[in-house]
Write a protein that holds these residues in place. Structure first.
Motif, PDB file in Angstrom:
ATOM      1  N   CYS A  95       0.794  -1.243   0.000  1.00  0.00           N
ATOM      2  CA  CYS A  95       0.000   0.000   0.000  1.00  0.00           C
ATOM      3  C   CYS A  95       0.821   1.285   0.000  1.00  0.00           C
ATOM      4  CB  CYS A  95      -0.979   0.020   1.183  1.00  0.00           C
ATOM      5  SG  CYS A  95      -2.131  -1.360   1.173  1.00  0.00           S
ATOM      6  N   ILE A  96       2.091   1.225  -0.390  1.00  0.00           N
ATOM      7  CA  ILE A  96       2.866   2.464  -0.473  1.00  0.00           C
ATOM      8  C   ILE A  96       3.908   2.346  -1.590  1.00  0.00           C
ATOM      9  CG2 ILE A  96       4.458   1.694   1.360  1.00  0.00           C
ATOM     10  CD1 ILE A  96       4.772   4.694   2.088  1.00  0.00           C
ATOM     11  N   ASN A  97       3.885   3.317  -2.501  1.00  0.00           N
ATOM     12  CA  ASN A  97       4.859   3.400  -3.595  1.00  0.00           C
ATOM     13  C   ASN A  97       5.059   2.050  -4.309  1.00  0.00           C
ATOM     14  OD1 ASN A  97       5.114   6.050  -2.820  1.00  0.00           O
ATOM     15  ND2 ASN A  97       7.090   5.793  -1.820  1.00  0.00           N
ATOM     16  N   THR A  98       3.950   1.412  -4.644  1.00  0.00           N
ATOM     17  CA  THR A  98       4.043   0.136  -5.350  1.00  0.00           C
ATOM     18  C   THR A  98       4.343   0.365  -6.826  1.00  0.00           C
ATOM     19  OG1 THR A  98       1.656   0.080  -5.756  1.00  0.00           O
ATOM     20  CG2 THR A  98       2.450  -0.970  -3.739  1.00  0.00           C
ATOM     21  N   LYS A  99       4.672  -0.709  -7.519  1.00  0.00           N
ATOM     22  CA  LYS A  99       5.040  -0.623  -8.928  1.00  0.00           C
ATOM     23  C   LYS A  99       4.315  -1.702  -9.710  1.00  0.00           C
ATOM     24  CE  LYS A  99       9.580   1.558  -8.641  1.00  0.00           C
ATOM     25  NZ  LYS A  99       9.130   2.606  -9.559  1.00  0.00           N
ATOM     26  N   VAL A 100       4.316  -1.556 -11.054  1.00  0.00           N
ATOM     27  CA  VAL A 100       3.726  -2.576 -11.914  1.00  0.00           C
ATOM     28  C   VAL A 100       4.495  -2.584 -13.233  1.00  0.00           C
ATOM     29  CG1 VAL A 100       2.004  -1.056 -13.002  1.00  0.00           C
ATOM     30  CG2 VAL A 100       1.558  -3.501 -12.806  1.00  0.00           C
ATOM     31  N   ASP A 101       4.568  -3.763 -13.833  1.00  0.00           N
ATOM     32  CA  ASP A 101       5.228  -3.901 -15.131  1.00  0.00           C
ATOM     33  C   ASP A 101       4.248  -3.451 -16.217  1.00  0.00           C
ATOM     34  OD1 ASP A 101       6.538  -4.630 -17.426  1.00  0.00           O
ATOM     35  OD2 ASP A 101       7.107  -6.628 -16.720  1.00  0.00           O
ATOM     36  N   VAL A 102       4.473  -2.261 -16.762  1.00  0.00           N
ATOM     37  CA  VAL A 102       3.572  -1.694 -17.775  1.00  0.00           C
ATOM     38  C   VAL A 102       3.526  -2.582 -19.011  1.00  0.00           C
ATOM     39  CG1 VAL A 102       3.095   0.341 -19.204  1.00  0.00           C
ATOM     40  CG2 VAL A 102       4.011   0.631 -16.899  1.00  0.00           C
ATOM     41  N   ALA A 103       4.620  -3.250 -19.320  1.00  0.00           N
ATOM     42  CA  ALA A 103       4.669  -4.129 -20.499  1.00  0.00           C
ATOM     43  C   ALA A 103       3.663  -5.276 -20.379  1.00  0.00           C
ATOM     44  CB  ALA A 103       6.078  -4.675 -20.686  1.00  0.00           C
ATOM     45  N   LYS A 104       3.451  -5.769 -19.159  1.00  0.00           N
ATOM     46  CA  LYS A 104       2.471  -6.845 -18.958  1.00  0.00           C
ATOM     47  C   LYS A 104       1.058  -6.371 -19.272  1.00  0.00           C
ATOM     48  CE  LYS A 104       4.881  -9.655 -15.490  1.00  0.00           C
ATOM     49  NZ  LYS A 104       4.829 -10.186 -14.098  1.00  0.00           N
ATOM     50  N   ILE A 105       0.762  -5.133 -18.877  1.00  0.00           N
ATOM     51  CA  ILE A 105      -0.563  -4.578 -19.169  1.00  0.00           C
ATOM     52  C   ILE A 105      -0.716  -4.363 -20.668  1.00  0.00           C
ATOM     53  CG2 ILE A 105      -2.121  -2.648 -18.735  1.00  0.00           C
ATOM     54  CD1 ILE A 105      -0.759  -2.290 -16.041  1.00  0.00           C
ATOM     55  N   ASP A 106       0.343  -3.875 -21.296  1.00  0.00           N
ATOM     56  CA  ASP A 106       0.329  -3.687 -22.750  1.00  0.00           C
ATOM     57  C   ASP A 106       0.067  -5.019 -23.455  1.00  0.00           C
ATOM     58  OD1 ASP A 106       0.598  -2.701 -25.276  1.00  0.00           O
ATOM     59  OD2 ASP A 106       2.708  -2.169 -25.114  1.00  0.00           O
ATOM     60  N   GLU A 107       0.749  -6.065 -23.016  1.00  0.00           N
ATOM     61  CA  GLU A 107       0.567  -7.390 -23.621  1.00  0.00           C
ATOM     62  C   GLU A 107      -0.864  -7.892 -23.432  1.00  0.00           C
ATOM     63  OE1 GLU A 107       2.437 -11.916 -23.221  1.00  0.00           O
ATOM     64  OE2 GLU A 107       3.244 -10.254 -22.031  1.00  0.00           O
ATOM     65  N   ALA A 108      -1.397  -7.699 -22.226  1.00  0.00           N
ATOM     66  CA  ALA A 108      -2.763  -8.145 -21.954  1.00  0.00           C
ATOM     67  C   ALA A 108      -3.765  -7.404 -22.841  1.00  0.00           C
ATOM     68  CB  ALA A 108      -3.101  -7.921 -20.489  1.00  0.00           C
ATOM     69  N   LEU A 109      -3.559  -6.109 -23.033  1.00  0.00           N
ATOM     70  CA  LEU A 109      -4.461  -5.326 -23.860  1.00  0.00           C
ATOM     71  C   LEU A 109      -4.424  -5.767 -25.321  1.00  0.00           C
ATOM     72  CD1 LEU A 109      -3.847  -1.741 -22.405  1.00  0.00           C
ATOM     73  CD2 LEU A 109      -5.919  -3.108 -22.175  1.00  0.00           C
ATOM     74  N   ARG A 110      -3.223  -6.047 -25.811  1.00  0.00           N
ATOM     75  CA  ARG A 110      -3.105  -6.425 -27.229  1.00  0.00           C
ATOM     76  C   ARG A 110      -3.791  -7.750 -27.534  1.00  0.00           C
ATOM     77  NH1 ARG A 110       1.857  -7.421 -28.117  1.00  0.00           N
ATOM     78  NH2 ARG A 110       3.005  -6.501 -26.380  1.00  0.00           N
ATOM     79  N   THR A 111      -3.971  -8.594 -26.518  1.00  0.00           N
ATOM     80  CA  THR A 111      -4.629  -9.895 -26.765  1.00  0.00           C
ATOM     81  C   THR A 111      -6.148  -9.774 -26.801  1.00  0.00           C
ATOM     82  OG1 THR A 111      -4.698 -10.419 -24.401  1.00  0.00           O
ATOM     83  CG2 THR A 111      -2.757 -11.150 -25.640  1.00  0.00           C
ATOM     84  N   VAL A 112      -6.706  -8.678 -26.276  1.00  0.00           N
ATOM     85  CA  VAL A 112      -8.172  -8.584 -26.193  1.00  0.00           C
ATOM     86  C   VAL A 112      -8.759  -7.448 -27.015  1.00  0.00           C
ATOM     87  CG1 VAL A 112      -8.261  -9.645 -23.909  1.00  0.00           C
ATOM     88  CG2 VAL A 112      -8.034  -7.169 -24.090  1.00  0.00           C
ATOM     89  N   LEU A 113      -7.945  -6.513 -27.459  1.00  0.00           N
ATOM     90  CA  LEU A 113      -8.489  -5.372 -28.180  1.00  0.00           C
ATOM     91  C   LEU A 113      -8.884  -5.751 -29.605  1.00  0.00           C
ATOM     92  CD1 LEU A 113      -6.207  -2.388 -27.093  1.00  0.00           C
ATOM     93  CD2 LEU A 113      -8.559  -2.847 -26.414  1.00  0.00           C
ATOM     94  N   ALA A 114     -10.107  -5.377 -29.987  1.00  0.00           N
ATOM     95  CA  ALA A 114     -10.573  -5.647 -31.345  1.00  0.00           C
ATOM     96  C   ALA A 114      -9.861  -4.707 -32.313  1.00  0.00           C
ATOM     97  CB  ALA A 114     -12.080  -5.449 -31.421  1.00  0.00           C
TER      98      ALA A 114
END
Length: 237
Positions: A218-237
């Motif tokens: 709950c403080i200054n967390t991080k996330v791999d933006v590339a993973k979100i990008d990959e997830a989006l590319r698999t579902v976007l029409a």
């Protein structure tokens, strides 16, 4: 999950075996009828487990994927968490596996969703704790200084023209989903919040991305933006 299924089958067998000692006294055919019923229930449990394993392994919608997601979320997860507690597996480890299986089941549906029907949902802890500009409710307030991952996520959403929201908790997250009415959610959170969010949103498909917590929860967390990008590319029409 496999061990849990075998235990369920064992429990079903016991539920059959115990009454047979008395059923025969009522009618000689009752033990056989009860045995057939419990054999069918056991077969359904084993077939369902096999189907889940194949669907997850192959990432292909074989049969009843949406229904099986519901079974995993509503029934199997609580049983597996109880099993984990008994044999010493942490809840977070089980939740990580659950999130991975959920993502595989969502992927197997091969969804193709328009960008305007996708929502990226973020926890407020991704923003720096001491940042004076609070982006909760409106991520466009971010000045893109690059000190936290909000910059990359905002740019990603802008590139794909996707709604993106920052929520301070589960109540606000549910409110955002009700207001925006997406067909698919890509959510970032910790194991506990992702698990509860996936359960609350069902049958709405949710792809869960775990955050990293180098400074604790709950403080200054991080996330791999590339993973979100990959997830989006698999579902976007």
């Amino acid at each position: 999950m496999g061990v849990t299924c075998l235990l369920i089958v064992g429990a079903i067998y016991l539920l059959w075996w115990i009454p047979t000692k008395g059923l025969a006294n009522i009618h000689p055919e009752l033990p056989r009828i009860a045995g057939l019923i419990f054999a069918v229930l056991s077969s359904i449990a084993l077939f369902g487990t096999l189907l889940l394993v194949l669907t997850t392994a192959l990432s292909k919608d074989i049969l009843f994927t949406r229904f099986m997601r519901g079974v995993v979320i509503k029934f199997l997860l609580p049983v597996i968490e109880l099993m984990g507690k008994l044999i010493g597996i942490s809840k977070d480890t089980i939740r990580q596996s659950f999130i991975a299986m959920n993502n595989s089941l969502v992927a197997s549906q091969r969804l193709q969703v328009r960008p305007d029907r996708v929502l990226i949902l973020l926890p407020h802890c991704l923003q720096l704790f001491d940042c004076e500009i609070k982006v909760t409710g409106d991520i466009n307030k971010c000045v893109r200084c690059g000190r936290c991952d909000i910059k990359g996520l905002a740019e990603l959403a802008q590139r794909y023209n996707i709604d993106i929201s920052v929520a301070t908790g589960g109540t606000l997250a549910r409110k955002v989903i009700i207001e925006k009415r997406p067909k698919l959610v890509v959510a970032v959170a910790c194991e506990r919040d992702l698990t509860s969010g996936i359960k609350d949103c069902y049958p709405l498909p949710v792809i869960g991305i775990l955050n990293n917590r180098p400074f604790g929860p709950c403080i200054n967390t991080k996330v791999d933006v590339a993973k979100i990008d990959e997830a989006l590319r698999t579902v976007l029409a």
